[in-house]
Design an enzyme around this catalytic site. Sequence first.
Site, short mmCIF file in Angstrom:
data_model
loop_
_atom_site.label_atom_id
_atom_site.label_comp_id
_atom_site.label_asym_id
_atom_site.label_seq_id
_atom_site.Cartn_x
_atom_site.Cartn_y
_atom_site.Cartn_z
N VAL A 25 -6.02 -7.69 -3.32
CA VAL A 25 -7.13 -6.91 -2.87
C VAL A 25 -6.76 -6.91 -1.47
CG1 VAL A 25 -9.39 -6.81 -2.47
CG2 VAL A 25 -8.67 -7.76 -4.35
N LYS A 40 -7.86 -2.99 -4.93
CA LYS A 40 -7.42 -3.92 -5.59
C LYS A 40 -6.43 -3.46 -6.46
CE LYS A 40 -8.36 -7.37 -9.32
NZ LYS A 40 -9.48 -7.91 -10.34
N ASP A 138 -18.35 -17.03 -16.11
CA ASP A 138 -17.59 -17.75 -15.15
C ASP A 138 -18.32 -17.90 -14.08
OD1 ASP A 138 -15.77 -19.69 -14.18
OD2 ASP A 138 -14.21 -18.21 -13.59
#
Length: 505
Positions: A25, A40, A138
């Site tokens: 990134v 990115k 996550d």
Amino acid sequence: MDSGTLIAGRYRLDRIIASGGMGAVWRAEDGRLERTVAVKVLHAGLDGSQRPRERFESEAKILAKLKGPGCVEVYDFGEQQDGDRTVLFLVMELVEGMSLAELLHREERLDPARTMRFMAEAAEALAAAHRAGVVHRDIKPGNILIDTDDRVKVVDFGISLFANRSRLTPSGDVLGTAPYVSPEQLRDKGVTGSSDLYSLGAVAYECLAGTPPFNAEDPAAVIHGHLYSEPPALPGDVPVEVAGIVSRSLQKTPEARWESGEILAAAARAATTGQHPVEGTVGSSANATAADVPATARPPFLSPAEPPVTPPARPATVEPPEDGPRKRRRMVLVGIAVAAVLTVFAVVAWSPWTGDGGVSAGDDTSATTEVAATTGEPSPTASNEPSETPSETPTDEATTADSGEDGDAGEDTGGEEDTNNDTVKEGSGEVPDVKGKTTFEARDYLNELGFSNVVATSGMWYGYPEPEHCQVMSQTPNAGETIDYTERIDLSYHYRDSVGTTCEW
């Protein structure tokens, strides 16, 4: 890619602010709209079996669907030729700030009011994702960014899953980060938005206690805690209203948790006022105090301000002695249970690093541990790609898109590791000796030399005197070896449970 490269005729790359297994990134300037953005870029030469192009494009679509103050805005997605290869890129809002993991490393604990505000803002961002049919899967401190206005951005939907969509990894893989993963993720029993709220509860617990609810170097112990145990007591200075919010989020069954991110956000905001939102409403805090917190929200692990009252002793009962067959049967069952525990430990400790992701064991984003779905019991194995998360750069910049491959069953690349180098070096260099430094010192030093892919993993190190918290004890590749600047460097560090703060980014 080098500093100064022009992408799509308008995005001029400045310097890398995060790098991981799947991509890098960059901080960049949009020449057309005259604004600073995050770009990115997918790494070249990735393993085709991991379907990186599909996952990268899927990530872009997920981020583009999300709208809300805690979500990252996507500006552009495309590809262009760079010599003989095609470069995929994703242009996003650049978030100036740091990850919650970095903040906890600095401050160890946060006060209840700030914790609840962070929890409320993260819950609202997750609610936006859930309305769009996306489950993050996550949630952890490294995937929660705190911007310069002290506001939350939820990032790295790298292993997220669209509702009713097929996965890009084998269906037997259960993914997440071990200290924060929900019981149903471990059992692969159907992951919903409630799983994200459980993980958010684990993050809030860490903010209040300085350590995750189930904190052990042995991944099997962490997994067992999520499945069967209650967390240790929160500190006595945590108000009952706040502890009730966290307790309800950490219930083992999804049905016992908060009904939605919106309701959790309203409850978290009301908790620090001494009121609790009326059950089943959004944003209401009318006439409901700590005494009215539902039984499911009562914190079984709350440490009270006064010593607990010892309940009256129950009359002793005498059980009849076991007959021979019954006793032998019990001994056989105990033997089987002990063998199963030893097998889990052996698999965690010695299995080869395989798979395209997994459940990360450790404080935050340490070496990942993949949990294979069985008949309901966890079977940890190790994973090749660590769950990497964005952290603070020299100018406190953190991008909202993580490019590291985070062992996923869905559509992203995991978290990023921050880098401090102003340009990306090409070619190779000699790896220095960074043993004895902290993980953050070693990372910064390696970044300055041009090595852009540094990963920290918790190891088991014993000695006297005990090594310092976060001290690098070994490194791979070894000092003196010559490697590509983009090749991964693993730092194994010592972790002190008594400190409880993360050593990773």
